[in-house]
Structure formats: C-alpha cells, structure tokens
Design a protein around this motif. Structure first.
Motif, short mmCIF file in Angstrom:
data_model
loop_
_atom_site.label_atom_id
_atom_site.label_comp_id
_atom_site.label_asym_id
_atom_site.label_seq_id
_atom_site.Cartn_x
_atom_site.Cartn_y
_atom_site.Cartn_z
N ASP A 62 -8.75 46.03 -23.01
CA ASP A 62 -9.26 45.16 -21.97
C ASP A 62 -9.05 45.85 -20.62
O ASP A 62 -8.10 46.63 -20.45
CB ASP A 62 -8.51 43.83 -22.01
N VAL A 63 -9.93 45.59 -19.67
CA VAL A 63 -9.78 46.19 -18.34
C VAL A 63 -8.67 45.49 -17.56
O VAL A 63 -7.83 46.15 -16.93
CB VAL A 63 -11.11 46.12 -17.56
N TYR A 96 -18.39 50.35 -24.49
CA TYR A 96 -17.92 49.26 -23.64
C TYR A 96 -18.65 48.00 -24.08
O TYR A 96 -19.73 48.05 -24.67
CB TYR A 96 -18.20 49.56 -22.17
N ASP A 141 -4.00 48.63 -15.29
CA ASP A 141 -5.30 48.17 -15.76
C ASP A 141 -5.78 49.05 -16.90
O ASP A 141 -5.22 50.10 -17.21
CB ASP A 141 -6.33 48.10 -14.63
N ASP A 156 -17.91 49.07 -13.79
CA ASP A 156 -16.81 49.09 -14.74
C ASP A 156 -17.17 49.93 -15.96
O ASP A 156 -16.37 50.72 -16.46
CB ASP A 156 -16.46 47.67 -15.21
N ARG A 157 -18.41 49.78 -16.44
CA ARG A 157 -18.84 50.54 -17.61
C ARG A 157 -18.93 52.02 -17.28
O ARG A 157 -18.55 52.88 -18.08
CB ARG A 157 -20.19 49.99 -18.10
N THR A 166 -14.77 44.51 -20.58
CA THR A 166 -14.74 44.18 -19.16
C THR A 166 -15.22 42.75 -18.97
O THR A 166 -16.30 42.39 -19.44
CB THR A 166 -15.60 45.17 -18.34
#
Length: 237
Positions: A52-53, A98, A59, A86-87, A79
């Motif tokens: 998980d982010v 992802y 993180d 984020d990806r 995410t």
C-alpha cells in the motif's frame, strides 16, 4: 502454492482477501507495518509483494525503494487516490504493476498471476551423471551483452550480473526476442501484462528509461519515432 505478502495497515483487509486468494491457490499473509513486512521478507519463501502507498513508519514508495536494493520479487502497489503520478512514481522506483483503491479482488488476483508468470520457479541444479554432462544453459549472446534465460541473468561483456526488476528483465527479453522488429508501447504493455488493460504509455517509457540506465554505456534499445522501441544489439553466433 505461491506465497504473497500484503503490507497494508488496514487490518480488516487481509483476512477476507486471504480467504478469496485461496480459491486461486494463492496464500496471502499480511503485515500491518513496514518493519514487520521487512522482517518477514528476510525470512524468505515469498513469491510476490503487495504494497500500500499510505503506510505508517514510511510510505509505500520509500518501502519499495528499500526492498529493491536487495530483492527482485514482483511488487504490485496499491494507491488509494488512483493518482496517475502515484502510478508513475511507483513504476519509476521498481514496482511491477499498480492498482488503485478501491479494487476488485479478482483484478488483483489477475495482476498477481501475471507478475508471477514472469518469475518462473528456479530450476533444480543439474548434476553430471554417467550418462553425460548437465545440459547447457540457454544463453543469448549479443555484442557486449548476454542474456541467460535459465538463470534470468543479464551480463555485460566482462562484467557481473545487472540487477533488473521483473518488468525490466521481461521487457529486455521481449525486445531481444523480437529480432529487430519494432514494438509499439501498446504491444509491450499487452505482452508483459498478458491481457488487455488500461494503457498508460508513460509506464512503458519509464521502464525503458530505467532499463537503458542499467545497460549503459550499451545502446541496446533505440526509440523509433512515432512507432515504439527496437532492440539494437547484433546477435553473435
């Protein structure tokens, strides 16, 4: 049965997901803190990771970077925001895939099955017998580079093995196997994932960029404008 480690601080996520994974002959364990996940990783016996982010202590991006220093295990990142950046960041630091939250468990299983197919189990060590020597390893030789497809090792001429992630290795093999044929970004994404999915052309560019840096000073991959990528090293007999 492949063993998957989920590192996510949502304690309610692991048990139902583990029960669902059993239907597909996947065994899921959960760690709710990165430190616990790293300790479990050191024990070995894992086949893939789900990160998980948003995590306590650090993180998911920092955790992915830390894991990638010593491990090429397939990593799928989760995410919550589904943010394209984020990806992109996840792919840049070595994640193999992802998936935005909330997600369908079946899609997560499909993505895990895809990254697991990229990482075949290690072959048993062959030993010589009276009937003859152990079979030779299938090694592809190019100008300045060799690809050992049995050991999944890539070596420059006169150098040690280059540390590649699963995505980087599969991309290199895909391009080398194409034999000088140009592959589009869509071709590459479809081949590596094994199924049609949302196509983020930036994702391919990121993996190509990472791979090029690791292969320097060799210019093994060339960009063909408005077409895609091609493997540029000459094969040796």
């Amino acid at each position: 049965m492949p063993r998957i480690l989920l590192i996510d601080d949502d304690e309610d996520l692991g048990p139902p997901l583990a029960a669902y994974f059993q239907r597909f002959e996947l065994q899921l364990e959960q760690a709710v803190r990165p430190s616990d996940g790293l300790r479990r990783l050191q024990q070995g016996g894992l086949d893939a990771l789900i990160l998980d982010v948003m995590l306590p202590e650090m993180d998911g991006f920092a955790l992915c970077r830390l894991i990638r220093r010593d491990s090429d295990l397939p990593i799928v990142m989760l995410t919550a925001r589904g943010d394209v950046m984020d990806r992109v960041v996840g792919l840049e630091i070595g994640a193999d895939d992802y998936l935005p939250k909330p997600f369908e468990p079946r899609e997560l299983v499909a993505r895990l099955q895809t990254v697991l197919r990229r990482r075949p189990p290690l072959a048993p060590v062959a030993s010589g017998t009276p009937s003859g020597p152990a079979p030779a390893l299938p090694v592809w030789h190019y100008e300045g580079l060799s690809i050992d497809t049995a050991r999944r090792e890539v070596r420059p001429a006169g150098g040690g093995a280059i540390e590649l992630t699963g995505s980087e290795y599969e991309l290199l093999v895909l391009l080398a196997r194409a034999g000088g044929r140009v592959l589009s970004r869509d071709d590459i994404l479809t081949a590596l994932r094994g199924h049609e999915a949302e196509l983020y052309t930036r994702a391919v560019d990121i993996v190509v960029s990472r791979l090029r840096r690791k292969l320097e000073p060799l210019e093994a991959i060339k960009t063909v404008r408005n077409a895609g990528y091609v493997f540029a090293l000459r094969a040796l007999p």
